[in-house]
Design an enzyme around this catalytic site. Structure first.
Site: not given
Length: 480
Positions: A12-13, A272
């Site tokens: 994500v980052g 997720c």
């Protein structure tokens, strides 16, 4: 110059900050992580994650206004806006084990922010976190504030791996949740101004903190529910002679339902879906809503059932035993165009076949042998801890070999299991594969990507999820 720092250089980052840097040349963006090897990879030629288009974006900005560093405290103390994108694994022991999110890494990030900050900060939740996490983070920061003011925002990511860069450049929506106070609204506006460099204003949605946190869990639960719904139908299709592709096409033509996420498969994976639903279940239980919790639990139960059903179908079709037989596994990532293996259905399918003493030869164009061996020896939920805190895999699984291409994997195999829908698997020379396999030769298509008639004409016995059964499979379906 506005300075942004992101704690956590993962899936994500890294991509999110790269796209912010590209679209906002006037903003300095630093991505920090305590993993030296991960930061070295972000600064090198071989990025630590595979994502189409990511390379180009990183190389355009790196060293200009995008920096990757292990000097966490320096960049945090200098930043105006801090994104926190750390692991939030499922707890494996203690209160809420097996369901609740473990916020250890989040809490230590918050305490570190409080320790090193010398000016007011906006702290943005980017990891998927349980509802009310912001409140806990707020308390830690307030109690250690030394007169510094913090505003907490929730800005969940809605990226799909394989299309993450596309999703970042052209998002369906950007969601920003914050406190409904003058300071909170000002912080929301500051983050909105960053995204407004390239995202149309009508796609930037602002809500209160709790709505933003819950929206992320709800979105993933709804998507996973659709997959489990069509997978439940696939079992019924096989039992009745219906074709799940035709059923889902007909259902998807209803504009209220739509066609997306209606492809039957061996099951959903990724970092997720399962984690977020377990989290949702735990939150429902904690709030005295057992009926709601049980409703969402069923989505995961159907997913587990689908993987078990696939393994049972393989074993029962092959004379009720795969002991000592070579089975080729094509695809190990949880979906195409990513090297990510987190919660991939391939792990449970491989473990099921290994439990029946099969020999596996695995090929995936993006997953390394080391990763495959780690995944097959790791305990459940261990994958979601930073890599240096994961247990080292003590031994590799002896009955597993990893091949360099599909032809090597399938040579002398009794069966081929397709577990990831990589495009290259559709265009292989299946006559060549058939000629080099043991007979009868089986194909078990866990992604419904193959032309079944073509394979049957070559001589394969074919199983496709949710499709009318091959006559052979009907005769040998006693236990499937």
């Amino acid at each position: 110059m506005v300075k942004i720092c992101c704690i956590g250089a993962g899936y994500v980052g890294g991509p999110t900050m790269a796209v912010i840097a590209l679209n906002c040349p006037s903003i300095e963006v630093a991505v920090v992580d305590i993993s030296v090897s991960r930061i070295s990879a972000w600064n090198g030629d071989q990025l630590p994650i595979y994502e189409p288009g990511l390379d180009e974006v990183v190389k355009q900005c790196r060293g200009k206004n995008l920096f990757f560093s292990t000097d966490v405290e320096k960049h945090v103390s200098e930043a105006d806006i801090i994104f926190v994108s750390v692991n939030t694994p499922t707890k494996t022991r203690g209160l809420g084990a097996g369901k609740a999110a473990d916020l250890t890494y989040w809490e230590s990030a918050a305490r570190m922010i409080a320790d090193v900050s010398k000016s007011n900060k906006i702290v943005v939740e980017k990891s998927t976190v349980p509802v009310k996490t912001a409140e806990a983070i707020e308390r830690i920061l307030m109690h250690n504030s030394k007169g510094i003011k913090y505003q907490i925002l929730s800005n969940p990511e809605f990226l799909a791996e394989g299309t993450a860069i596309q999703d970042l450049f052209n998002p369906d929506r950007v969601l920003i949740g914050g406190r409904e106070t003058p300071e909170g609204l000002k912080a929301i506006q500051a983050l909105k101004d960053v995204y407004a460099h390239w995202v149309p204003e009508d796609r930037i949605i602002t809500t209160n903190l709790w709505s933003a946190e819950l929206s992320k869990l709800a979105a993933n639960a709804f998507l996973a529910q659709r997959i489990s719904s069509v997978n439940a139908m696939s079992a019924l299709c096989e039992a009745t002679g219906a074709d799940v592709s035709q059923v889902s096409h007909a259902v998807g033509k209803d504009s209220r339902i739509g066609p997306k996420f209606l492809n039957a498969s061996v099951g959903f994976g990724g970092s997720c879906f399962q984690k977020d639903i377990l989290n949702l279940v735990y939150i429902c239980e904690c709030n005295g809503l057992p009926e709601v919790a049980n409703y969402w639990k069923q989505v995961i139960k159907v997913n587990d059932y689908q993987k078990n059903r696939f393994v049972n179908r393989v074993v029962s079709s092959m004379f009720n035993t795969v002991a000592g037989k070579k089975i080729a596994i094509l695809g190990f990532a949880f979906k195409k165009d990513t090297g990510d293996t987190r919660e991939t259905p391939a792990i449970d399918v491989c473990k099921g076949l290994l439990g029946d003493k099969a020999r596996l030869s695995i090929y995936d164009p993006q997953v390394t042998e080391d990763q495959i061996q780690r995944d097959l020896t790791m305990n459940k939920f261990d994958w979601d801890h930073p890599i240096h805190l994961q247990p080292m895999s003590p031994t590799s699984v002896k009955q597993v070999s990893v091949a360099w291409d599909a032809y090597a994997a399938t040579k002398d195999a009794h069966a081929v299991c397709i577990l990831t829908e990589w495009d290259e698997f559709k265009t292989l020379d299946y006559q060549r594969i058939f000629d080099n396999m043991q007979k009868p030769a089986f194909v078990f298509d866990g992604r419904n990507v193959m032309n079944v008639e073509m394979l049957r004409d070559i001589g394969f016995i074919v199983y496709s999820i949710g499709k009318p059964l091959d006559p052979w499979l009907k005769e040998h379906a006693c236990c499937a």
